[in-house]
Write a protein that holds these residues in place. Structure first.
Motif, PDB file in Angstrom:
ATOM      1  N   THR A  69      53.349 -38.611  41.164  1.00  0.00           N
ATOM      2  CA  THR A  69      54.530 -39.033  41.909  1.00  0.00           C
ATOM      3  C   THR A  69      55.319 -40.041  41.069  1.00  0.00           C
ATOM      4  O   THR A  69      54.788 -40.602  40.097  1.00  0.00           O
ATOM      5  CB  THR A  69      54.138 -39.694  43.233  1.00  0.00           C
ATOM      6  N   PRO A  70      56.568 -40.317  41.413  1.00  0.00           N
ATOM      7  CA  PRO A  70      57.343 -41.294  40.644  1.00  0.00           C
ATOM      8  C   PRO A  70      56.665 -42.655  40.528  1.00  0.00           C
ATOM      9  O   PRO A  70      56.629 -43.240  39.439  1.00  0.00           O
ATOM     10  CB  PRO A  70      58.663 -41.380  41.410  1.00  0.00           C
ATOM     11  N   ALA A  71      56.133 -43.172  41.631  1.00  0.00           N
ATOM     12  CA  ALA A  71      55.485 -44.482  41.581  1.00  0.00           C
ATOM     13  C   ALA A  71      54.235 -44.444  40.704  1.00  0.00           C
ATOM     14  O   ALA A  71      54.005 -45.340  39.885  1.00  0.00           O
ATOM     15  CB  ALA A  71      55.130 -44.953  42.986  1.00  0.00           C
ATOM     16  N   GLN A  72      53.427 -43.397  40.862  1.00  0.00           N
ATOM     17  CA  GLN A  72      52.218 -43.276  40.044  1.00  0.00           C
ATOM     18  C   GLN A  72      52.554 -43.181  38.561  1.00  0.00           C
ATOM     19  O   GLN A  72      51.913 -43.820  37.724  1.00  0.00           O
ATOM     20  CB  GLN A  72      51.428 -42.035  40.468  1.00  0.00           C
ATOM     21  N   LEU A  73      53.562 -42.386  38.249  1.00  0.00           N
ATOM     22  CA  LEU A  73      53.902 -42.174  36.844  1.00  0.00           C
ATOM     23  C   LEU A  73      54.493 -43.431  36.211  1.00  0.00           C
ATOM     24  O   LEU A  73      54.152 -43.786  35.073  1.00  0.00           O
ATOM     25  CB  LEU A  73      54.888 -41.002  36.723  1.00  0.00           C
ATOM     26  N   ALA A  74      55.359 -44.127  36.937  1.00  0.00           N
ATOM     27  CA  ALA A  74      55.916 -45.376  36.408  1.00  0.00           C
ATOM     28  C   ALA A  74      54.800 -46.390  36.168  1.00  0.00           C
ATOM     29  O   ALA A  74      54.769 -47.055  35.116  1.00  0.00           O
ATOM     30  CB  ALA A  74      56.953 -45.944  37.377  1.00  0.00           C
ATOM     31  N   ALA A  95      45.189 -52.891  36.600  1.00  0.00           N
ATOM     32  CA  ALA A  95      45.921 -53.431  37.743  1.00  0.00           C
ATOM     33  C   ALA A  95      47.303 -52.795  37.858  1.00  0.00           C
ATOM     34  O   ALA A  95      47.747 -52.408  38.952  1.00  0.00           O
ATOM     35  CB  ALA A  95      46.037 -54.947  37.631  1.00  0.00           C
ATOM     36  N   ILE A  96      48.001 -52.673  36.727  1.00  0.00           N
ATOM     37  CA  ILE A  96      49.338 -52.059  36.757  1.00  0.00           C
ATOM     38  C   ILE A  96      49.227 -50.570  37.032  1.00  0.00           C
ATOM     39  O   ILE A  96      49.983 -50.015  37.853  1.00  0.00           O
ATOM     40  CB  ILE A  96      50.072 -52.332  35.430  1.00  0.00           C
ATOM     41  N   MET A  97      48.294 -49.900  36.384  1.00  0.00           N
ATOM     42  CA  MET A  97      48.152 -48.454  36.576  1.00  0.00           C
ATOM     43  C   MET A  97      47.816 -48.101  38.014  1.00  0.00           C
ATOM     44  O   MET A  97      48.200 -47.047  38.511  1.00  0.00           O
ATOM     45  CB  MET A  97      47.095 -47.906  35.617  1.00  0.00           C
ATOM     46  N   ALA A  98      47.087 -48.991  38.697  1.00  0.00           N
ATOM     47  CA  ALA A  98      46.714 -48.741  40.093  1.00  0.00           C
ATOM     48  C   ALA A  98      47.810 -49.115  41.077  1.00  0.00           C
ATOM     49  O   ALA A  98      47.678 -48.865  42.279  1.00  0.00           O
ATOM     50  CB  ALA A  98      45.444 -49.515  40.426  1.00  0.00           C
TER      51      ALA A  98
END
Length: 302
Positions: free
Chosen positions: A214-219, A123-126
């Protein structure tokens, strides 16, 4: 109610405690067998086993429930219901059918999203904004049973799997107590066909950081893998675990490190992430401000 409780890890412990506190009769606790752990490889009981012992509850830890003897022993408990949360063994149909009111599972997602082994991580990774727990009637399929009750919560910005795990464990404990109190009035809802996703088990190969995200994906990736197995990057030959991050609009080349006071940024596709917590090899995990004292990060992370 006369309950068989079936669970193994830390996530399950608050549920067991809540059932005891609510006054239910826990006639048996089932969990995974003790495993060798620590330097001496001594057998260590699971978190549920240890807590059940402390509560004076009878514990069983069969390696399988497929044998006739184990199935007969389960049936002889004459339970009203079984409560299952992160147990770790497949329940044969004869086990599912043994309690008078069947078996209820506490699942840490909003079904049918994230059926399977790692719903909190996924859930967090997505990048999901919301998650929750579902109380589900168990059947032979993988998390396919009818849902009796759901409780939803928002995933907070920068929240890690470790932090969300603890919140969902407490939410699940409250939800199962509520479900048992209102069981005769709850109407099972068949899960819809649309929206089914599967939370496959985390593979350690996923933990190596990809600076092309991307920043959001990596975070989300870093936070979703924290604390275990922990996303990591190469820091001049040492493995640096990245344990918490947030997206940043600072533009840096992929993998390039920028230290600004007590803050640490690393470039990725279209921007960067700010690393909030990390774990250097041979050191303890720490907030970045503490970690970089006395340590000069490399100019790039691989």
């Amino acid at each position: 109610m006369r309950i068989v409780f079936m669970g193994t890890p830390d996530f399950s412990v608050p549920v067991l405690e809540a059932l005891v506190e609510a006054g239910h009769d826990i006639c048996a606790v089932y969990c995974q067998p003790p495993r060798p752990a620590g330097r001496g490889k001594k057998e260590r009981p699971t978190p549920v086993h240890a807590r059940a012992d402390a509560l004076g509850l009878p514990v069983r830890h069969p390696v399988s429930l497929k044998g006739a003897d184990e199935q007969a022993a389960f049936a002889e408990l004459n339970a009203d219901i079984a409560v299952v949360v992160a147990y770790g063994l497949i329940l044969p149909q004869v086990i599912l059918d043994a309690p008078r009111d069947g078996c209820l599972n506490i699942h840490a997602s909003l079904l049918p999203r994230w059926r399977g082994a790692a719903p909190i991580h996924r859930a967090i990774m997505a990048g999901d904004k919301d998650t929750g727990v579902c109380i589900m009637q168990m059947e032979a399929g993988l998390d396919t049973g009818p849902v009796l009750l759901c409780r939803e919560i928002a995933i907070e910005a920068g929240e890690t799997t470790g932090a969300l795990h603890d919140r969902l464990s407490a939410l699940g404990a409250a939800a199962i107590v509520e479900a048992l109190e209102t069981l005769p009035r709850l109407v099972p809802q068949v899960q819809p066909e649309d929206g089914v996703t599967y939370a496959s088990k985390i593979d350690k190969a996923e933990a190596r950081v990809d600076w092309g995200m991307t920043p959001a994906q990596l975070a989300n990736h870093i936070n979703g893998l924290s604390p275990f197995p922990g996303a990591w990057a190469d820091a001049s030959g040492d493995r640096l675990k990245l344990l918490q991050a947030v997206a940043s609009d600072k533009i840096l080349p992929a993998g390039e490190v920028s230290v600004e006071g007590a803050r640490l940024f690393v470039g990725c596709a279209g921007g960067s992430v700010e690393i909030l917590s990390a774990h250097r090899a041979g050191k303890r995990a720490a907030p970045v401000g503490d970690m970089i004292k006395g340590w000069t990060p490399p100019s790039r992370l691989g």
